[in-house]
Design a protein around this motif. Structure first.
Motif, PDB file in Angstrom:
ATOM      1  N   PRO A 163       0.921  -1.419   0.298  1.00 12.94           N
ATOM      2  CA  PRO A 163      -0.117  -0.514  -0.170  1.00 12.94           C
ATOM      3  C   PRO A 163       0.890   1.016  -0.242  1.00 12.94           C
ATOM      4  CG  PRO A 163      -0.301  -1.293   2.318  1.00 12.94           C
ATOM      5  CD  PRO A 163       0.323  -2.366   1.175  1.00 12.94           C
ATOM      6  N   TYR A 256      -7.104  -6.895  -5.742  1.00 13.15           N
ATOM      7  CA  TYR A 256      -6.296  -6.180  -5.246  1.00 13.15           C
ATOM      8  C   TYR A 256      -6.076  -5.300  -6.792  1.00 13.15           C
ATOM      9  CZ  TYR A 256      -3.222  -2.334  -3.766  1.00 13.15           C
ATOM     10  OH  TYR A 256      -2.156  -2.163  -3.297  1.00 13.15           O
ATOM     11  N   SER A 285      -6.901   4.450   0.086  1.00  6.53           N
ATOM     12  CA  SER A 285      -7.637   2.792   0.679  1.00  6.53           C
ATOM     13  C   SER A 285      -5.909   2.649   0.918  1.00  6.53           C
ATOM     14  CB  SER A 285      -8.000   2.762  -0.229  1.00  6.53           C
ATOM     15  OG  SER A 285      -7.562   1.999  -1.353  1.00  6.53           O
ATOM     16  N   SER A 286      -5.338   3.419   0.211  1.00  4.81           N
ATOM     17  CA  SER A 286      -3.486   2.818   0.409  1.00  4.81           C
ATOM     18  C   SER A 286      -2.648   3.226   1.727  1.00  4.81           C
ATOM     19  CB  SER A 286      -2.777   3.066  -0.873  1.00  4.81           C
ATOM     20  OG  SER A 286      -3.012   2.489  -1.832  1.00  4.81           O
ATOM     21  N   SER A 289      -5.008   1.150   4.734  1.00  8.05           N
ATOM     22  CA  SER A 289      -4.002   0.104   4.753  1.00  8.05           C
ATOM     23  C   SER A 289      -3.141   0.065   5.467  1.00  8.05           C
ATOM     24  CB  SER A 289      -3.440  -0.855   3.576  1.00  8.05           C
ATOM     25  OG  SER A 289      -5.043  -1.384   2.307  1.00  8.05           O
ATOM     26  N   THR A 292      -3.993  -0.286   9.125  1.00 12.36           N
ATOM     27  CA  THR A 292      -4.572  -1.519   9.365  1.00 12.36           C
ATOM     28  C   THR A 292      -4.187  -3.354   8.499  1.00 12.36           C
ATOM     29  OG1 THR A 292      -5.810  -1.176   6.781  1.00 12.36           O
ATOM     30  CG2 THR A 292      -6.756  -0.847   8.819  1.00 12.36           C
ATOM     31  N   THR A 293      -2.795  -2.798   7.984  1.00  8.47           N
ATOM     32  CA  THR A 293      -2.044  -3.950   7.700  1.00  8.47           C
ATOM     33  C   THR A 293      -1.371  -4.398   8.615  1.00  8.47           C
ATOM     34  OG1 THR A 293      -1.822  -3.533   5.592  1.00  8.47           O
ATOM     35  CG2 THR A 293      -0.630  -5.233   6.612  1.00  8.47           C
ATOM     36  N   TRP A 296      -3.817  -5.933  11.096  1.00 10.82           N
ATOM     37  CA  TRP A 296      -3.803  -7.182  10.976  1.00 10.82           C
ATOM     38  C   TRP A 296      -3.427  -8.473  11.433  1.00 10.82           C
ATOM     39  CZ3 TRP A 296      -8.532  -9.274  10.813  1.00 10.82           C
ATOM     40  CH2 TRP A 296      -9.821  -8.968  10.696  1.00 10.82           C
ATOM     41  N   THR A 343     -10.359  -3.171   0.714  1.00  8.56           N
ATOM     42  CA  THR A 343      -9.110  -3.129   1.602  1.00  8.56           C
ATOM     43  C   THR A 343      -8.522  -3.359   2.421  1.00  8.56           C
ATOM     44  OG1 THR A 343      -8.667  -1.345   0.998  1.00  8.56           O
ATOM     45  CG2 THR A 343      -7.814  -2.415  -0.572  1.00  8.56           C
ATOM     46  N   SER A 344      -8.577  -2.112   3.225  1.00 10.95           N
ATOM     47  CA  SER A 344      -8.748  -2.533   5.097  1.00 10.95           C
ATOM     48  C   SER A 344      -9.283  -3.492   5.297  1.00 10.95           C
ATOM     49  CB  SER A 344      -8.811  -1.198   5.839  1.00 10.95           C
ATOM     50  OG  SER A 344      -8.180   0.418   5.163  1.00 10.95           O
ATOM     51  N   ASP A 348      -6.508  -6.816   3.216  1.00  4.11           N
ATOM     52  CA  ASP A 348      -5.273  -6.631   4.405  1.00  4.11           C
ATOM     53  C   ASP A 348      -5.757  -8.164   5.623  1.00  4.11           C
ATOM     54  OD1 ASP A 348      -4.987  -4.913   3.588  1.00  4.11           O
ATOM     55  OD2 ASP A 348      -5.528  -2.773   5.051  1.00  4.11           O
TER      56      ASP A 348
END
Length: 435
Positions: A163, A256, A285-286, A289, A292-293, A296, A343-344, A348
């Protein structure tokens, strides 16, 4: 038999940050091409055909980069399992930067005719080889340095390079486009983001040259216990994990590219070529992310690799449907919200745990080959071909995306099956290659 539970102290953090910086630069280079495929290349390198066919041709060239990724995985896997992870990562960065810079000075179809798209495909192929070598090494180097019980968290730093690279590539592309205007952008300014790669590669090299292979791998190499032909050995000794990592990759990478590559074309076709809704959605969103990545990744350490992955694979199908419905409304706010949700919350959830889970499925002496091969074969199947397939399916459906959703649903079924079959590895130590 187990190994030591990772390196303690500041070294894992240093390696994780270095991995994030290196992969960000690699993905910046790779995603520049994806963005340009959707917005520029069909007009500059394939102008002799109608717009729909030009889009298909641009995405076919885009697919060439994915097609080369298994070759990069094979070469890098062999060298990475025999020589070391760091050396391969330095070579991959140089190859990627060189190919990207050359795209920035490439003459268009109007200057040299059919040779222009041929050279474009050649350079995209070199990019594919580089990224095929990159991801497995960066992921493994980070995970092998990580303490036991925190491999998901540290491995997720590798994934924020995607991201972050997309944010950087799309942000630079958007800023140049807005600053120069559409006419100047199409004439010459689109080259600027590609030429900036020279500076970023210099930064990446400064970071990567300071890294070292994990102590466990250094001991393996010093004892002369590296595999002689690691790619062949992993196909003989661990074909199941190779197939499982391939299957796990399908839904994740498919989602993606549908959102960030084909999605830009779908938005432009429905809202007009001058619409910035797609680029804004990708930038927002990037940016989201990145945290959030990491979140996760930490959750995979607490709850295991499998449950977050299944959550992401199941939810992604509905999220993609919401994206297409949002585009139909013409609302930029709804388009951005749908991409952020996809995405998130779902992408992710799958991506964050991949470095740790994939690494844990293979023994140390075959890890680079196994992880890279499974990851990159999945990338070809569901990444490189998906924008081309989606463009064709939308034409088949008279401009509607429902065949695309059916196709993606098939990818999701394969990924869910792989996740159910793969063993849970989050709470076990990394395996040694031999007793």
């Amino acid at each position: 038999m187990s190994v030591s539970p990772g390196v303690q102290g500041p070294i894992p953090r240093r390696v994780a940050v270095a991995s994030a910086i290196g992969t960000t630069i690699e993905w910046y280079d790779f995603y520049l091409y994806a963005t340009a495929s959707a917005l520029v290349f069909s007009r500059l390198f394939f102008p002799s055909v109608d717009p729909a066919t030009g889009t298909l041709a641009a995405f076919a060239a885009f697919a060439a980069g994915f097609g080369a990724r298994p070759l990069g995985a094979v070469v890098a896997g062999h060298l990475g399992d025999r020589v070391g992870r760091k050396s391969v990562l330095v070579g991959a960065l140089l190859l990627m930067g060189g190919a990207t810079t050359l795209i920035g000075v490439l003459p268009t179809y109007g200057s040299i005719g059919v040779l222009a798209p041929v050279l474009l495909v050649v350079l995209r192929t070199l990019q594919g080889i580089a990224v095929g070598a990159e991801w497995g090494g960066a992921a493994i180097l980070t995970v092998e340095h990580a303490p036991h019980g925190r491999r998901g968290w540290f491995g997720a730093f590798t994934q924020i390079g995607s991201p972050a690279g997309m944010l950087l590539a799309t942000g630079v592309f958007w800023l140049v486009r807005v600053s120069a205007g559409n006419e100047a952008f199409l004439a010459w300014a689109w080259r600027i983001p590609f030429l900036l790669s020279v500076v970023l590669v210099g930064v990446g090299l400064a970071v990567r040259l300071r890294l070292h292979d994990a102590p466990e791998f250094q001991r393996l190499r010093s004892r002369g216990e590296v595999a002689r032909l690691p790619v062949l050995d992993v196909l003989r000794a661990a074909p199941g994990p190779v197939l499982l990592t391939t299957g796990l990759r399908l839904s994740q990478i498919g989602l993606y590219v549908l959102l960030t590559t084909y999605g830009l074309t779908y938005i432009a076709n429905n809202l007009g070529a001058d619409s910035d809704a797609g680029l804004i959605a990708v930038v927002v969103s990037s940016a989201l992310s990145i945290p959030t990545t990491l979140l996760w990744g930490r959750l995979t350490d607490r709850f295991g690799r499998k449950r977050p992955y299944l959550f992401g694979a199941v939810g992604a199908v509905g999220a993609l449907a919401l994206f297409f419905l949002a585009v139909d409304t013409g609302s930029t706010v709804l388009i951005v919200a749908s991409v952020v949700l996809a995405t998130s919350l779902f992408f992710d959830a799958m991506a964050a745990g991949q470095p740790a889970w994939f690494s844990e499925l293979f023994p140390l002496h075959l890890r680079y080959s196994g992880v890279s091969l499974g990851y990159q074969v999945g990338s070809v199947i569901a990444g490189g071909l998906t924008p081309l397939i989606a463009a064709a399916l939308v034409l088949l459906g008279d401009g509607r995306p429902w065949w695309v959703l059916a196709y993606y649903g098939g990818l999701a079924v394969l990924t869910i099956t792989a996740a159910l079959l793969a063993r849970e590895t989050a709470f076990a130590e990394l395996d040694r290659p031999r007793p």
